[in-house]
Design a protein around this motif. Sequence first.
Motif, PDB file in Angstrom:
ATOM      1  N   SER A 135       0.831  -1.203   0.000  1.00 52.50           N
ATOM      2  CA  SER A 135       0.000   0.000   0.000  1.00 52.50           C
ATOM      3  C   SER A 135       0.871   1.260   0.000  1.00 52.50           C
ATOM      4  O   SER A 135       0.596   2.210  -0.751  1.00 52.50           O
ATOM      5  CB  SER A 135      -0.923  -0.006   1.220  1.00 52.50           C
ATOM      6  OG  SER A 135      -1.741   1.134   1.232  1.00 52.50           O
ATOM      7  N   ARG A 164       1.061   4.094  -2.918  1.00 52.38           N
ATOM      8  CA  ARG A 164       0.782   5.495  -2.579  1.00 52.38           C
ATOM      9  C   ARG A 164       1.943   6.398  -2.995  1.00 52.38           C
ATOM     10  O   ARG A 164       1.723   7.479  -3.544  1.00 52.38           O
ATOM     11  CB  ARG A 164       0.492   5.629  -1.092  1.00 52.38           C
ATOM     12  CG  ARG A 164      -0.855   5.043  -0.712  1.00 52.38           C
ATOM     13  CD  ARG A 164      -1.051   4.972   0.786  1.00 52.38           C
ATOM     14  NE  ARG A 164      -2.307   4.309   1.085  1.00 52.38           N
ATOM     15  CZ  ARG A 164      -3.205   4.782   1.927  1.00 52.38           C
ATOM     16  NH1 ARG A 164      -2.994   5.921   2.569  1.00 52.38           N
ATOM     17  NH2 ARG A 164      -4.319   4.131   2.142  1.00 52.38           N
ATOM     18  N   ASN A 194      -0.237  13.284  -8.503  1.00 52.73           N
ATOM     19  CA  ASN A 194      -1.591  13.328  -7.946  1.00 52.73           C
ATOM     20  C   ASN A 194      -1.552  13.907  -6.537  1.00 52.73           C
ATOM     21  O   ASN A 194      -0.705  13.533  -5.734  1.00 52.73           O
ATOM     22  CB  ASN A 194      -2.188  11.912  -7.904  1.00 52.73           C
ATOM     23  CG  ASN A 194      -2.348  11.326  -9.276  1.00 52.73           C
ATOM     24  OD1 ASN A 194      -3.024  11.885 -10.112  1.00 52.73           O
ATOM     25  ND2 ASN A 194      -1.681  10.209  -9.523  1.00 52.73           N
ATOM     26  N   PRO A 231      -6.729  13.847  -2.363  1.00 51.51           N
ATOM     27  CA  PRO A 231      -6.910  12.590  -1.629  1.00 51.51           C
ATOM     28  C   PRO A 231      -7.963  11.663  -2.229  1.00 51.51           C
ATOM     29  O   PRO A 231      -7.765  10.457  -2.282  1.00 51.51           O
ATOM     30  CB  PRO A 231      -7.322  13.050  -0.232  1.00 51.51           C
ATOM     31  CG  PRO A 231      -6.737  14.411  -0.109  1.00 51.51           C
ATOM     32  CD  PRO A 231      -6.807  15.010  -1.485  1.00 51.51           C
ATOM     33  N   ASN A 232      -9.062  12.222  -2.687  1.00 50.24           N
ATOM     34  CA  ASN A 232     -10.114  11.388  -3.268  1.00 50.24           C
ATOM     35  C   ASN A 232      -9.622  10.689  -4.526  1.00 50.24           C
ATOM     36  O   ASN A 232      -9.877   9.493  -4.738  1.00 50.24           O
ATOM     37  CB  ASN A 232     -11.354  12.255  -3.561  1.00 50.24           C
ATOM     38  CG  ASN A 232     -12.594  11.426  -3.787  1.00 50.24           C
ATOM     39  OD1 ASN A 232     -12.704  10.314  -3.278  1.00 50.24           O
ATOM     40  ND2 ASN A 232     -13.520  11.963  -4.545  1.00 50.24           N
ATOM     41  N   THR A 233      -8.888  11.419  -5.362  1.00 52.45           N
ATOM     42  CA  THR A 233      -8.318  10.844  -6.583  1.00 52.45           C
ATOM     43  C   THR A 233      -7.287   9.775  -6.235  1.00 52.45           C
ATOM     44  O   THR A 233      -7.273   8.691  -6.831  1.00 52.45           O
ATOM     45  CB  THR A 233      -7.669  11.940  -7.441  1.00 52.45           C
ATOM     46  OG1 THR A 233      -8.656  12.921  -7.750  1.00 52.45           O
ATOM     47  CG2 THR A 233      -7.080  11.376  -8.725  1.00 52.45           C
ATOM     48  N   LEU A 234      -6.441  10.074  -5.260  1.00 55.07           N
ATOM     49  CA  LEU A 234      -5.418   9.114  -4.842  1.00 55.07           C
ATOM     50  C   LEU A 234      -6.053   7.815  -4.355  1.00 55.07           C
ATOM     51  O   LEU A 234      -5.584   6.725  -4.690  1.00 55.07           O
ATOM     52  CB  LEU A 234      -4.536   9.721  -3.747  1.00 55.07           C
ATOM     53  CG  LEU A 234      -3.595  10.824  -4.193  1.00 55.07           C
ATOM     54  CD1 LEU A 234      -3.021  11.560  -2.993  1.00 55.07           C
ATOM     55  CD2 LEU A 234      -2.484  10.264  -5.064  1.00 55.07           C
ATOM     56  N   GLN A 235      -7.118   7.943  -3.584  1.00 48.36           N
ATOM     57  CA  GLN A 235      -7.784   6.758  -3.061  1.00 48.36           C
ATOM     58  C   GLN A 235      -8.367   5.916  -4.188  1.00 48.36           C
ATOM     59  O   GLN A 235      -8.208   4.705  -4.219  1.00 48.36           O
ATOM     60  CB  GLN A 235      -8.878   7.158  -2.062  1.00 48.36           C
ATOM     61  CG  GLN A 235      -9.611   5.983  -1.457  1.00 48.36           C
ATOM     62  CD  GLN A 235      -8.702   5.030  -0.697  1.00 48.36           C
ATOM     63  OE1 GLN A 235      -7.682   5.415  -0.147  1.00 48.36           O
ATOM     64  NE2 GLN A 235      -9.073   3.768  -0.684  1.00 48.36           N
ATOM     65  N   LYS A 236      -9.035   6.564  -5.123  1.00 49.67           N
ATOM     66  CA  LYS A 236      -9.643   5.838  -6.247  1.00 49.67           C
ATOM     67  C   LYS A 236      -8.583   5.140  -7.098  1.00 49.67           C
ATOM     68  O   LYS A 236      -8.768   4.004  -7.532  1.00 49.67           O
ATOM     69  CB  LYS A 236     -10.470   6.787  -7.108  1.00 49.67           C
ATOM     70  CG  LYS A 236     -11.769   7.194  -6.464  1.00 49.67           C
ATOM     71  CD  LYS A 236     -12.550   8.153  -7.329  1.00 49.67           C
ATOM     72  CE  LYS A 236     -13.825   8.586  -6.628  1.00 49.67           C
ATOM     73  NZ  LYS A 236     -14.575   9.571  -7.398  1.00 49.67           N
ATOM     74  N   SER A 253      -5.551   4.217  -6.058  1.00 49.45           N
ATOM     75  CA  SER A 253      -4.863   3.169  -5.292  1.00 49.45           C
ATOM     76  C   SER A 253      -5.654   1.871  -5.262  1.00 49.45           C
ATOM     77  O   SER A 253      -5.075   0.786  -5.246  1.00 49.45           O
ATOM     78  CB  SER A 253      -4.546   3.640  -3.874  1.00 49.45           C
ATOM     79  OG  SER A 253      -5.713   3.727  -3.091  1.00 49.45           O
ATOM     80  N   VAL A 254      -6.979   1.964  -5.300  1.00 48.69           N
ATOM     81  CA  VAL A 254      -7.819   0.762  -5.276  1.00 48.69           C
ATOM     82  C   VAL A 254      -7.548  -0.122  -6.494  1.00 48.69           C
ATOM     83  O   VAL A 254      -7.699  -1.332  -6.425  1.00 48.69           O
ATOM     84  CB  VAL A 254      -9.310   1.155  -5.182  1.00 48.69           C
ATOM     85  CG1 VAL A 254     -10.225  -0.028  -5.411  1.00 48.69           C
ATOM     86  CG2 VAL A 254      -9.590   1.769  -3.819  1.00 48.69           C
ATOM     87  N   SER A 298      -6.648  -3.457  -4.041  1.00 52.65           N
ATOM     88  CA  SER A 298      -7.854  -4.245  -3.762  1.00 52.65           C
ATOM     89  C   SER A 298      -7.540  -5.734  -3.881  1.00 52.65           C
ATOM     90  O   SER A 298      -6.573  -6.143  -4.538  1.00 52.65           O
ATOM     91  CB  SER A 298      -8.960  -3.873  -4.747  1.00 52.65           C
ATOM     92  OG  SER A 298      -8.625  -4.309  -6.050  1.00 52.65           O
TER      93      SER A 298
END
Length: 126
Positions: free
Chosen positions: A20, A24, A32, A35-40, A42-43, A47
């Motif tokens: 992870s 990141r 990037n 945070p929202n873009t980074l999270q999407k 990273s999935v 995942s």
Amino acid sequence: MELAGLNGTTLAFIGDAVFSLQIREYLVELGNQKPNTLQKLSVQYVSAKAQDKFLKTFLDNNILSEEEQLIVKRGRNSKTQTIAKNADVITYRNSTGFEALWGYLYLSKQEERLNELLAMILKKGE
């Protein structure tokens, strides 16, 4: 640290954190910052479904050594107390095997091998 005594879920616990963090760092290096873009983004890598796919690619292409395959099996066959939220049991177990491999390589200080496998994943994800 004696790695032979560590069970698959312990290796996966470490491997999950290491993988992870690597993903990141990679995403932030790409520029990037939201945070929202980074999270999407990273999935797509962290995942259970993505890790299952990466592991199958490694196994189908004979990329893993016999020792690495044994570590994957140790992780995959571990008894876990958690239930997958967004994956079926087989996908979740394969993901745990992938994470166990990552944890093993990290703890055994096989940084070059870890980077080699990560580069294959990132190249495939581009």
